[in-house]
Each structure stands twice: as C-alpha cells, then as structure tokens.
Design a protein around this motif. Structure first.
Motif, mmCIF file in Angstrom:
data_model
loop_
_atom_site.group_PDB
_atom_site.id
_atom_site.type_symbol
_atom_site.label_atom_id
_atom_site.label_comp_id
_atom_site.label_asym_id
_atom_site.label_seq_id
_atom_site.Cartn_x
_atom_site.Cartn_y
_atom_site.Cartn_z
ATOM 1 N N CYS A 159 -7.507 15.165 7.480
ATOM 2 C CA CYS A 159 -8.100 14.860 6.177
ATOM 3 C C CYS A 159 -9.594 15.157 6.141
ATOM 4 O O CYS A 159 -10.163 15.361 5.064
ATOM 5 N N ALA A 160 -10.238 15.193 7.300
ATOM 6 C CA ALA A 160 -11.672 15.472 7.363
ATOM 7 C C ALA A 160 -11.977 16.970 7.359
ATOM 8 O O ALA A 160 -13.142 17.370 7.253
ATOM 9 N N ALA A 161 -10.934 17.805 7.457
ATOM 10 C CA ALA A 161 -11.144 19.258 7.446
ATOM 11 C C ALA A 161 -11.676 19.697 6.082
ATOM 12 O O ALA A 161 -11.529 18.984 5.084
ATOM 13 N N GLN A 162 -12.262 20.867 6.030
ATOM 14 C CA GLN A 162 -12.838 21.411 4.797
ATOM 15 C C GLN A 162 -11.896 22.455 4.207
ATOM 16 O O GLN A 162 -11.677 23.502 4.818
ATOM 17 N N HIS A 163 -11.327 22.146 3.044
ATOM 18 C CA HIS A 163 -10.427 23.059 2.352
ATOM 19 C C HIS A 163 -10.745 23.052 0.865
ATOM 20 O O HIS A 163 -11.594 22.287 0.407
ATOM 21 N N HIS A 164 -10.031 23.858 0.113
ATOM 22 C CA HIS A 164 -10.277 24.011 -1.329
ATOM 23 C C HIS A 164 -9.286 23.162 -2.129
ATOM 24 O O HIS A 164 -8.091 23.201 -1.854
ATOM 25 N N PRO A 165 -9.769 22.425 -3.129
ATOM 26 C CA PRO A 165 -8.859 21.619 -3.944
ATOM 27 C C PRO A 165 -8.064 22.468 -4.940
ATOM 28 O O PRO A 165 -8.558 23.462 -5.457
ATOM 29 N N VAL A 166 -6.835 22.053 -5.189
ATOM 30 C CA VAL A 166 -6.058 22.547 -6.319
ATOM 31 C C VAL A 166 -5.878 21.330 -7.228
ATOM 32 O O VAL A 166 -5.268 20.334 -6.822
ATOM 33 N N CYS A 167 -6.452 21.406 -8.435
ATOM 34 C CA CYS A 167 -6.439 20.274 -9.363
ATOM 35 C C CYS A 167 -5.371 20.478 -10.427
ATOM 36 O O CYS A 167 -5.004 21.614 -10.741
ATOM 37 N N GLU A 168 -4.908 19.372 -10.977
ATOM 38 C CA GLU A 168 -3.868 19.408 -12.005
ATOM 39 C C GLU A 168 -4.174 18.381 -13.085
ATOM 40 O O GLU A 168 -4.679 17.293 -12.803
ATOM 41 N N ILE A 169 -3.861 18.745 -14.303
ATOM 42 C CA ILE A 169 -3.796 17.802 -15.415
ATOM 43 C C ILE A 169 -2.372 17.931 -15.922
ATOM 44 O O ILE A 169 -1.960 19.000 -16.365
ATOM 45 N N SER A 170 -1.592 16.852 -15.812
ATOM 46 C CA SER A 170 -0.186 16.941 -16.183
ATOM 47 C C SER A 170 0.026 16.531 -17.625
ATOM 48 O O SER A 170 -0.883 16.035 -18.281
ATOM 49 N N HIS A 171 1.246 16.723 -18.101
ATOM 50 C CA HIS A 171 1.591 16.376 -19.476
ATOM 51 C C HIS A 171 1.398 14.891 -19.739
ATOM 52 O O HIS A 171 1.254 14.483 -20.869
ATOM 53 N N ASP A 172 1.367 14.066 -18.695
ATOM 54 C CA ASP A 172 1.126 12.635 -18.872
ATOM 55 C C ASP A 172 -0.348 12.324 -19.021
ATOM 56 O O ASP A 172 -0.708 11.229 -19.422
ATOM 57 N N ASP A 173 -1.193 13.255 -18.633
ATOM 58 C CA ASP A 173 -2.637 13.048 -18.712
ATOM 59 C C ASP A 173 -3.150 13.533 -20.049
ATOM 60 O O ASP A 173 -2.493 14.264 -20.756
ATOM 61 N N SER A 174 -4.369 13.164 -20.374
ATOM 62 C CA SER A 174 -5.014 13.694 -21.567
ATOM 63 C C SER A 174 -6.271 14.427 -21.128
ATOM 64 O O SER A 174 -6.792 14.198 -20.062
ATOM 65 N N LEU A 175 -6.721 15.326 -21.955
ATOM 66 C CA LEU A 175 -7.871 16.153 -21.639
ATOM 67 C C LEU A 175 -9.089 15.724 -22.444
ATOM 68 O O LEU A 175 -9.202 16.038 -23.601
ATOM 69 N N PRO A 176 -9.995 14.981 -21.835
ATOM 70 C CA PRO A 176 -11.216 14.684 -22.558
ATOM 71 C C PRO A 176 -12.045 15.957 -22.705
ATOM 72 O O PRO A 176 -12.139 16.748 -21.778
ATOM 73 N N ILE A 177 -12.641 16.135 -23.861
ATOM 74 C CA ILE A 177 -13.430 17.321 -24.124
ATOM 75 C C ILE A 177 -14.793 17.238 -23.468
ATOM 76 O O ILE A 177 -15.290 18.191 -22.898
ATOM 77 N N VAL A 178 -15.434 16.102 -23.520
ATOM 78 C CA VAL A 178 -16.787 15.955 -23.014
ATOM 79 C C VAL A 178 -16.784 16.235 -21.520
ATOM 80 O O VAL A 178 -16.037 15.629 -20.757
ATOM 81 N N GLY A 179 -17.597 17.168 -21.067
ATOM 82 C CA GLY A 179 -17.742 17.494 -19.665
ATOM 83 C C GLY A 179 -16.622 18.332 -19.099
ATOM 84 O O GLY A 179 -16.579 18.524 -17.909
ATOM 85 N N ARG A 180 -15.694 18.818 -19.928
ATOM 86 C CA ARG A 180 -14.628 19.686 -19.388
ATOM 87 C C ARG A 180 -15.241 20.915 -18.783
ATOM 88 O O ARG A 180 -16.230 21.422 -19.265
ATOM 89 N N LYS A 181 -14.598 21.409 -17.762
ATOM 90 C CA LYS A 181 -15.038 22.658 -17.134
ATOM 91 C C LYS A 181 -13.895 23.585 -17.048
ATOM 92 O O LYS A 181 -12.783 23.252 -17.015
#
Length: 181
Positions: A159-181
């Motif tokens: 877990c301490a290794a350095q790797h790249h994240p893969v992020c997800e926003i699922s259909h159960d989540d909502s997308l706030p507009i403020v600060g979206r990237k």
C-alpha cells in the motif's frame, strides 16, 4: 419571442449543471473522464502516490478509487488503459490502484467504500500472492512485442508503493460542478 422561450428553456434545463450549489446528472462526465455503463472513469497518469493518497486524490476529484464489480467493467478498464498507452513507452510495467484491499483481515479482499467482500475478481494467475505486506490491489501492465502494453490482471501490492489512481464516479454518486476537473 419564440426564440426567447427556447433559450430560456435551455437555460433552465442546464442550470442545474452550471450553478454553484447544484449537482449534475451522471450522464455528463467531467472533462477528461470516460463513461461506461453509467459511471465515469479518470486515469490519473500524472500522479504517482501511495494507496491512501490515491483515495484522497479521487475524493479531490469528487470520485472514489475504482471498484470493479463485473467482468465487463474489468474488460472496459483494461481496454481503456491499453488504448491510452497503446503507442507509448509511458507506464510500461507500471501499476494502477484499485479500490480493494485486505488490510482488515489478511486474505479477505474488500472494497474500501463499503467493506464488502469482492464478488467479482480479475486476479492474474497466482495472485493475490502471499508475499509479506501486499494489502492493496492494482491492475498491472506488462510490455508486449511492438511496444504496446497488456493490462493482464489484478495484483496485490504494498500500500505504500507509488502507483497511479484510477478514479470512478458511479451512477449512485452525484457530480458536483464546483471544482470538477
């Protein structure tokens, strides 16, 4: 006058996605994210962090570290990574964080978002291994002939290794507009 009403209707329809305190429907992924079956995915290839920081990184992007729940989703993630790095020497042999770990009970892999055991897994043969302190899941790439890469399965990693994240926003989540990237 008719044009005024059409424009007004368009503004009202899109207002929830442009105002400061609203949330967008998931049909619209943020810029730089890719959609698949109602979820949005973002590969943070410019960030290399440990697993905990990967969780925080995704939260900063209003998502979570990816939870892969079906073979179709796993195939999509692998194909997406292969398309991104098809003709690139970037990330050869590197790994990308998934949202699974066995930090609570060794050998019991759960999604960090709900502590539920994994129902679907895409482990590479022989994985997860039994070597020491490898409690977090990654999807790994391996170089192929011709310089392309193959994302061949999940591996356990420190877990301490350095790797790249893969992020997800699922259909159960909502997308706030403020600060979206």
């Amino acid at each position: 006058m008719k044009e005024y009403y059409i424009i007004l209707m368009l503004l009202v329809a899109t207002d929830r996605c442009t105002c400061q305190d609203c949330e967008c429907p998931l049909q619209q992924c943020p810029d730089g994210w890719t959609t698949f079956r109602g979820s949005c995915y973002y590969v943070s290839d410019n960030v290399s962090v440990d697993w905990t920081e990967a969780v925080h990184h995704c939260e900063l992007h209003h998502g979570r570290l990816v939870t892969i729940e079906t073979k179709e989703e796993d195939s999509f993630i692998r194909s997406h990574l292969e398309r991104l790095y098809r003709q690139s020497n970037q990330h050869v042999g590197e790994e990308f964080w998934l949202g699974a770990n066995d930090q609570m009970v060794e050998g019991v892999w759960t999604w960090y978002t709900n502590d539920q055991p994994l129902e679907y897994t895409g482990w590479y043969p022989g994985q997860p291994g039994s070597e020491g302190d490898e409690d977090c899941a990654v999807i790994a790439s391996r170089p192929e002939a011709g310089g392309s890469q193959k994302f061949n399965g999940w591996h356990d990693a420190q877990c301490a290794a350095q790797h790249h994240p893969v992020c997800e926003i699922s259909h159960d989540d909502s997308l706030p507009i403020v600060g979206r990237k």
